[in-house]
Motif scaffolding. Structure first.
Motif, PDB file in Angstrom:
ATOM      1  N   GLU A 228      80.384  54.825   6.429  1.00  0.00           N
ATOM      2  CA  GLU A 228      81.530  55.632   6.827  1.00  0.00           C
ATOM      3  C   GLU A 228      82.696  55.382   5.878  1.00  0.00           C
ATOM      4  OE1 GLU A 228      84.656  54.935  10.303  1.00  0.00           O
ATOM      5  OE2 GLU A 228      82.703  55.586  11.072  1.00  0.00           O
TER       6      GLU A 228
ATOM      7  N   HIS B  87      75.933  71.992  12.432  1.00  0.00           N
ATOM      8  CA  HIS B  87      76.855  71.304  13.332  1.00  0.00           C
ATOM      9  C   HIS B  87      76.023  70.344  14.173  1.00  0.00           C
ATOM     10  CE1 HIS B  87      80.045  74.072  12.170  1.00  0.00           C
ATOM     11  NE2 HIS B  87      80.887  73.302  12.839  1.00  0.00           N
TER      12      HIS B  87
ATOM     13  N   HIS C  55      76.324  67.728  17.209  1.00  0.00           N
ATOM     14  CA  HIS C  55      77.167  67.266  18.319  1.00  0.00           C
ATOM     15  C   HIS C  55      78.628  67.674  18.105  1.00  0.00           C
ATOM     16  CE1 HIS C  55      74.195  64.865  20.581  1.00  0.00           C
ATOM     17  NE2 HIS C  55      73.645  64.695  19.401  1.00  0.00           N
ATOM     18  N   GLY C  56      78.804  68.920  17.664  1.00  0.00           N
ATOM     19  CA  GLY C  56      80.139  69.479  17.537  1.00  0.00           C
ATOM     20  C   GLY C  56      80.862  69.161  16.245  1.00  0.00           C
ATOM     21  N   LEU C  57      80.229  68.435  15.335  1.00  0.00           N
ATOM     22  CA  LEU C  57      80.877  68.081  14.072  1.00  0.00           C
ATOM     23  C   LEU C  57      80.200  68.803  12.906  1.00  0.00           C
ATOM     24  CD1 LEU C  57      81.342  64.215  14.423  1.00  0.00           C
ATOM     25  CD2 LEU C  57      83.090  65.984  14.637  1.00  0.00           C
ATOM     26  N   PRO C  58      80.978  69.261  11.913  1.00  0.00           N
ATOM     27  CA  PRO C  58      80.368  69.852  10.714  1.00  0.00           C
ATOM     28  C   PRO C  58      79.553  68.798   9.983  1.00  0.00           C
ATOM     29  CG  PRO C  58      82.722  69.514  10.405  1.00  0.00           C
ATOM     30  CD  PRO C  58      82.451  69.235  11.855  1.00  0.00           C
ATOM     31  N   ALA C  59      78.381  69.206   9.531  1.00  0.00           N
ATOM     32  CA  ALA C  59      77.472  68.237   8.930  1.00  0.00           C
ATOM     33  C   ALA C  59      76.543  68.928   7.945  1.00  0.00           C
ATOM     34  CB  ALA C  59      76.652  67.531  10.015  1.00  0.00           C
TER      35      ALA C  59
ATOM     36  N   PHE D 256      78.113  63.611   7.953  1.00  0.00           N
ATOM     37  CA  PHE D 256      79.165  64.158   8.797  1.00  0.00           C
ATOM     38  C   PHE D 256      80.416  64.354   7.953  1.00  0.00           C
ATOM     39  CE2 PHE D 256      76.430  61.954  11.817  1.00  0.00           C
ATOM     40  CZ  PHE D 256      76.345  62.848  12.869  1.00  0.00           C
TER      41      PHE D 256
ATOM     42  N   THR E 236      84.336  65.237   8.360  1.00  0.00           N
ATOM     43  CA  THR E 236      85.521  65.463   9.175  1.00  0.00           C
ATOM     44  C   THR E 236      86.749  65.300   8.286  1.00  0.00           C
ATOM     45  OG1 THR E 236      85.954  63.171   9.868  1.00  0.00           O
ATOM     46  CG2 THR E 236      84.250  64.385  11.077  1.00  0.00           C
TER      47      THR E 236
ATOM     48  N   ALA F 177      78.445  60.602  16.560  1.00  0.00           N
ATOM     49  CA  ALA F 177      79.406  61.705  16.657  1.00  0.00           C
ATOM     50  C   ALA F 177      80.520  61.379  17.652  1.00  0.00           C
ATOM     51  CB  ALA F 177      78.686  62.984  17.090  1.00  0.00           C
TER      52      ALA F 177
ATOM     53  N   LEU G 214      82.980  59.311  15.812  1.00  0.00           N
ATOM     54  CA  LEU G 214      83.760  60.064  14.835  1.00  0.00           C
ATOM     55  C   LEU G 214      84.734  61.028  15.509  1.00  0.00           C
ATOM     56  CD1 LEU G 214      80.955  60.788  12.205  1.00  0.00           C
ATOM     57  CD2 LEU G 214      82.893  59.220  11.960  1.00  0.00           C
ATOM     58  N   HIS G 215      84.407  61.502  16.703  1.00  0.00           N
ATOM     59  CA  HIS G 215      85.329  62.367  17.446  1.00  0.00           C
ATOM     60  C   HIS G 215      86.596  61.614  17.829  1.00  0.00           C
ATOM     61  CE1 HIS G 215      83.527  66.291  18.051  1.00  0.00           C
ATOM     62  NE2 HIS G 215      82.368  65.767  18.393  1.00  0.00           N
TER      63      HIS G 215
END
Length: 216
Positions: A126, A155, A157-161, A181, A183, A210, A213-214
């Motif tokens: 990360e 996407h 789990h709701g994250l751009p990937a 991922f 963000t 995810a 990261l959210h």
């Protein structure tokens, strides 16, 4: 009259540049990780790698600490992600990250009926970008994943990937899944390796990452 012997002279040795700091954050099952419940509560696991890199006091000294990301077609795919041909110390500088966190975890699930290993492994990196991306590491990661992992936008789990596959590092005949991922404040990638992961196991691990990261 005997000539006197000249006094020895001292040559100044330049102080080594502090380009990057490296900290070992501990190993074993009980250490603190950025995400919780990767494998489910009843799956035994151990932490094999848990450390971080950060720019040192001399990181902005280009002459002593300069490093750049590969551009264009310079990415070499015959190495592990992120295919930058740089160690993590130089990659920290080249990426412009304020912190690089690296985690390697493996499960202990016994052996199959045939005696083979059934463990899984997860490698996670990360990069904290501090709300900016001065050296374009997100763009580099997208290019590298497309080129070396045949990655496609998604996407997760709701994250751009970007999701793709890479050769397994555990000697398995199947490929390992790779997910990057993307963000605004952090970019990260994870490799799901070891034995083949089920859809539920994949969903559990990627959901835990995810969720972390959210929050940041």
């Amino acid at each position: 009259m005997q000539a006197s012997t000249p006094a020895p002279t001292m040559t100044a040795v330049p102080e080594a540049a502090q380009c990057v700091t490296h900290q070992d954050l501990g190993q074993g099952a009980g250490v603190d990780l950025p995400f919780k419940n990767l494998f489910g509560e009843r799956v035994a696991h151990g932490v094999d790698v848990n450390d971080e890199f950060a720019p040192g006091a001399d990181a902005t000294d280009v002459g002593r600490c300069g490093a750049v990301l590969p551009g264009g077609d310079e990415v070499w795919c015959g190495q592990p992600a992120p295919w930058a041909s740089l160690g993590y110390d130089k990659f920290t500088i080249a990426s412009g990250a304020t912190r690089v966190r690296r985690v390697g975890v493996s499960t202990d699930e016994g052996r199959s009926s045939s005696g083979g290993q059934v463990s899984r492994s997860l490698s996670y990196v990360e990069l904290e970008l501090g709300g900016a991306d001065p050296k374009g590491v997100a763009d580099f990661l997208q290019r590298a994943f497309r080129r070396c992992a045949e990655g496609t936008p998604a996407h997760v789990h709701g994250l751009p990937a970007i999701t793709g596959n890479v050769p397994s590092m555990s000697g398995g005949v199947h490929e390992a899944e790779a997910v990057a991922f993307l963000t605004p404040k952090r970019v990260a990638w994870v490799i799901l390796d070891g034995r083949r992961w089920t859809a539920a196991e994949r969903n559990q691990a990627l959901g835990a990452i995810a969720a972390h990261l959210h929050q940041v």
